[in-house]
Design a protein around this motif. Structure first.
Motif, PDB file in Angstrom:
ATOM      1  N   GLY A 131       0.648   4.096  -1.807  1.00 54.16           N
ATOM      2  CA  GLY A 131      -0.131   5.330  -1.878  1.00 54.16           C
ATOM      3  C   GLY A 131       0.581   6.474  -2.563  1.00 54.16           C
ATOM      4  O   GLY A 131       0.565   7.621  -2.082  1.00 54.16           O
ATOM      5  N   GLU A 190       0.795  -1.227   0.000  1.00 57.56           N
ATOM      6  CA  GLU A 190       0.000   0.000   0.000  1.00 57.56           C
ATOM      7  C   GLU A 190       0.833   1.286   0.000  1.00 57.56           C
ATOM      8  O   GLU A 190       0.733   2.105   0.918  1.00 57.56           O
ATOM      9  CB  GLU A 190      -0.921   0.004   1.228  1.00 57.56           C
ATOM     10  N   GLY A 200      -3.077   1.628  -2.616  1.00 57.63           N
ATOM     11  CA  GLY A 200      -3.165   2.691  -1.623  1.00 57.63           C
ATOM     12  C   GLY A 200      -3.404   4.073  -2.184  1.00 57.63           C
ATOM     13  O   GLY A 200      -3.444   5.052  -1.434  1.00 57.63           O
TER      14      GLY A 200
END
Length: 443
Positions: free
Chosen positions: A174, A172, A207
């Motif tokens: 992001g 994740e 993410g």
């Protein structure tokens, strides 16, 4: 997020491993170091560390460890990593640990793909430089992220090149901007399967928020297939408002940037790379004029379709960075309309070269060499190309064969489609040797 104070094992003592060790020590984290190998060079590395290091390590090194930071060269099938998974010990890639050190205040444009990621990352950084926006370029082909975290925090912008190895243990992330350039079969001696390789590449989008940017290619099946599941604003490069027009103009978000003929580089793959880079740079704050300035100033890096010699009417081109078949296709497309003597081969990865076959028509000859040479030669015989194929032992022999075959007006193209570790320390050494051999009268 600040790094845990729990005992951390750094597994793999290459450049990224040493960088991680220094970052952990600076953060006051109790650190152990280990490597599955045990040779003289690693012993010298271990001797320079001021704490216990285990060489020839097995799962016993996990005793009392709360997490593992692993170098990208270590395969998931490694005994220590398998044992960590069985015991529930978290494993992070060096890049994952570097992002943890940064916290959440840095704007990141991340780039991955089988081919082109180094070029796109470099182009993006150049555009940000042209815009006067501080940034740091790190990751796969560049500096280890853990070694420049302070500099990245100060700059506030990071252009990050990430490989499938680094994404494998990167949950994740992001990223504000994430680009998946292409996915072709590669590194199947590291990944358990092509499906795993695809999953790892797609992690670059994990993410992301709706306000972030996801970039995929109109010509890439994996990227296009992922679009319905992406949460970020998604741009399909090569169609809509971000593409090369029929008139040869590069357009990003509907704004015309530059004509392809003005650029100091060519090839359809590099024009697509430029569109990816421009999209990421704009997301991080660069204006269109700075994007144009960065592209006009960009020079391709060594060993990427680089002309290294012209003599007797023959052009010698070093594309040693082409370590998979898709990269070979890109190189052959760059010389469409020219007669090519192609040098293929290197260390064996059992890669399928079928996608190269439709582009061999412009080849006067193909010289196969290295560990994979015999297999590639048999493949060429099997597709009816045997009369124009030659088998050589090593690169030097391949260059001799190419010199004997090439005619005035030809391109001799080293685009091996394979890694280099059967004969060289890396693709750069292979390219340097090729250039030297091209320039001398004999090999």
């Amino acid at each position: 997020m600040s790094p845990t104070n729990g005992r951390t094992l750094v597994y793999g003592l290459g450049e990224s491993g040493i960088s991680s060790i220094r970052a952990l020590q600076a953060a006051g984290v109790e650190t152990l170091a280990a490597d599955s190998q045990d040779d003289e060079s690693l012993r010298r590395v271990a001797a320079g560390l001021d704490f216990a290091t285990t060489l020839g390590a097995g799962p016993e090194v996990l005793e009392g460890v709360e997490r593992v930071v692993v170098s990208p060269g270590v395969r998931p099938s490694d005994a220590v990593l398998r044992a960590a998974g069985e015991r529930g010990v978290p494993v992070l890639s060096e890049v994952a640990f570097g992002l943890e050190l940064l916290g959440g205040d840095v704007r990141v444009s991340a780039v991955t793909g089988t081919n082109g990621k180094t070029t796109v990352a470099d182009m993006t950084a150049g555009m940000l430089d042209a815009a006067g926006l501080p940034n740091v370029l790190a990751g796969n082909s560049w500096r280890a992220l853990t070694g420049c975290a302070d500099e990245v925090r100060e700059a506030g912008r990071l252009v990050l090149e990430v490989s499938s190895f680094q994404l494998h243990y990167l949950p994740e992330p992001g990223f504000e901007a994430a680009a998946l350039l292409n996915v072709r079969p590669d590194h199947l001696n590291w990944h358990a399967s092509f499906d795993e390789y695809v999953r790892d590449k797609l992690t670059v989008f994990a993410g992301q928020k709706a306000s972030d940017l996801a970039l995929v290619s109109a010509t890439d099946e994996v990227g296009r297939g992922a679009v319905p599941g992406l949460r970020a604003r998604t741009v399909v490069v090569g169609e809509g408002e971000t593409l090369v027009t029929g008139g040869g103009e590069l357009v990003v978000r509907g704004e015309r940037i530059v004509r392809a003929e003005e650029l100091p580089f060519g090839g359809p793959h590099n024009l697509e790379n430029a569109l990816f880079a421009a999209s990421g740079a704009v997301k991080l704050g660069a204006g269109i004029e700075a994007v144009r300035e960065g592209l006009l100033a960009y020079g391709p890096k060594p060993h990427r379709i680089q002309v290294v010699e012209r003599s007797s009417g023959i052009t010698w081109v070093d594309d040693s960075k082409a370590t998979n078949p898709a990269a070979v296709v890109a190189a052959l497309l760059s010389f469409r309309g020219r007669s090519v003597v192609l040098i293929l081969g290197g260390s064996e990865k059992k890669t399928d070269f079928a996608e190269v076959e439709p582009y061999l028509g412009g080849c006067r000859a193909v010289v196969c060499c290295g560990e994979s040479g015999p297999r590639l030669f048999r493949w060429l015989e099997g597709i009816g190309f045997g009369e124009r194929a030659t088998l050589a032992d090593e690169l030097g022999d391949a260059v001799k064969a190419a010199k004997a075959t090439a005619r005035s007006g030809d391109v001799v193209l080293l685009s091996p489609g394979c890694a280099s570790f059967d004969e060289f320390s890396g693709y750069a050494e292979r390219g340097d040797v090729f250039a030297r051999l091209a320039r001398v009268g004999s090999v």
